[in-house]
Write an enzyme that holds these catalytic residues in place. Structure first.
Site, PDB file in Angstrom:
ATOM      1  NE  ARG A  93      63.166   5.197  79.106  1.00 14.13           N
ATOM      2  CZ  ARG A  93      62.021   5.836  79.350  1.00 14.13           C
ATOM      3  NH1 ARG A  93      62.016   7.064  79.749  1.00 14.13           N
ATOM      4  NH2 ARG A  93      60.881   5.204  79.214  1.00 14.13           N
ATOM      5  CG  ASP A  96      63.238  10.106  80.524  1.00 11.56           C
ATOM      6  OD1 ASP A  96      62.397  10.850  79.994  1.00 11.56           O
ATOM      7  OD2 ASP A  96      62.970   9.286  81.425  1.00 11.56           O
TER       8      ASP A  96
HETATM    9  N1  ROI Z   1      66.010   3.314  85.670  1.00  6.84           N
HETATM   10  C1  ROI Z   1      67.118   4.007  85.950  1.00  6.84           C
HETATM   11  N2  ROI Z   1      68.060   3.436  86.716  1.00  6.84           N
HETATM   12  N3  ROI Z   1      67.313   5.285  85.517  1.00  6.84           N
HETATM   13  C2  ROI Z   1      66.368   5.902  84.740  1.00  6.84           C
HETATM   14  O1  ROI Z   1      66.561   7.067  84.361  1.00  6.84           O
HETATM   15  C3  ROI Z   1      65.189   5.202  84.424  1.00  6.84           C
HETATM   16  N4  ROI Z   1      64.196   5.772  83.671  1.00  6.84           N
HETATM   17  C4  ROI Z   1      63.075   5.131  83.390  1.00  6.84           C
HETATM   18  C5  ROI Z   1      62.782   3.747  83.906  1.00  6.84           C
HETATM   19  C6  ROI Z   1      62.445   2.830  82.735  1.00  6.84           C
HETATM   20  C7  ROI Z   1      61.613   3.837  84.864  1.00  6.84           C
HETATM   21  N5  ROI Z   1      63.905   3.165  84.623  1.00  6.84           N
HETATM   22  C8  ROI Z   1      65.027   3.884  84.916  1.00  6.84           C
HETATM   23  O2  ROI Z   1      62.151   5.733  82.678  1.00  6.84           O
END
Ligand code: ROI
Length: 165
Positions: A93, A96
């Site tokens: 993404r 987020d």
């Molecule tokens: N993994 C990491 N390291 N950092 C994130 O912000 C992050 N966000 C997500 C998922 C796909 C769970 N993995 C992630 O949404």
């Protein structure tokens, strides 16, 4: 005034720039004041490994917005960054923005669950959060520093400060 912690993550389109731009965009919302900003952290993806590394950070804001009004603001910023909402909950993404904590409130609404359901299991949330709020106690009574000391290390790397303005 509400104290709110927001988790920021990106793993596409120059993630450090995405995180920096997100902090700047949040600072520009007239009803939000930023009170603390963590360092940038580079982390391995949690979930499917066939995606780029993430850049994560946590900020504290003060706002009189309700939780849902704040969520609307954050989703607008995600959309402006080019976030595409697909069925890829565990996929890459561009940006987020997660409401981790809203005061000590417990919120269970269709659009919003606070505290964030995964935060206690995520090194890339607990460590930046502990950097800016070392004395925090979660609404369920858990001590943040104990959680962050116990969490499994997964190659999280603390980087520099965020050059937002
Ligand atoms: N993994 C990491 N390291 N950092 C994130 O912000 C992050 N966000 C997500 C998922 C796909 C769970 N993995 C992630 O949404």
């Amino acid at each position: 005034m509400n104290s709110v912690f927001i988790g920021i993550g990106s793993n596409l389109s120059d993630p450090k720039i995405q995180v920096t731009k997100a902090v700047t965009a949040i600072a520009q919302v007239s009803t939000i004041t930023i009170s603390k900003v963590s360092s940038l952290y580079v982390s391995k993806p949690m979930g499917p490994q066939d995606q780029p590394d993430y850049v994560n950070a946590v900020i504290e804001i003060n706002t009189a917005l309700t939780p849902i009004a704040l969520l609307d603001q954050l989703q607008a910023i995600e959309n402006t960054a080019g976030r595409v909402r697909k069925d890829n909950r565990w996929g890459a993404r561009i940006l987020d923005l997660d409401i981790l904590l809203f005061n000590q409130d417990i919120i269970n609404e269709e659009r919003l669950v606070v505290p964030h359901y995964g935060m206690k299991l995520r090194e890339f949330v607990l460590l930046p959060l502990a950097e800016i709020a070392p004395n925090l106690i979660l609404p369920d009574g858990d001590v943040l520093l104990e959680l962050s000391n116990k969490i499994k290390r997964n190659a999280l790397e603390k980087q520099g400060k965020i050059a937002w303005h």
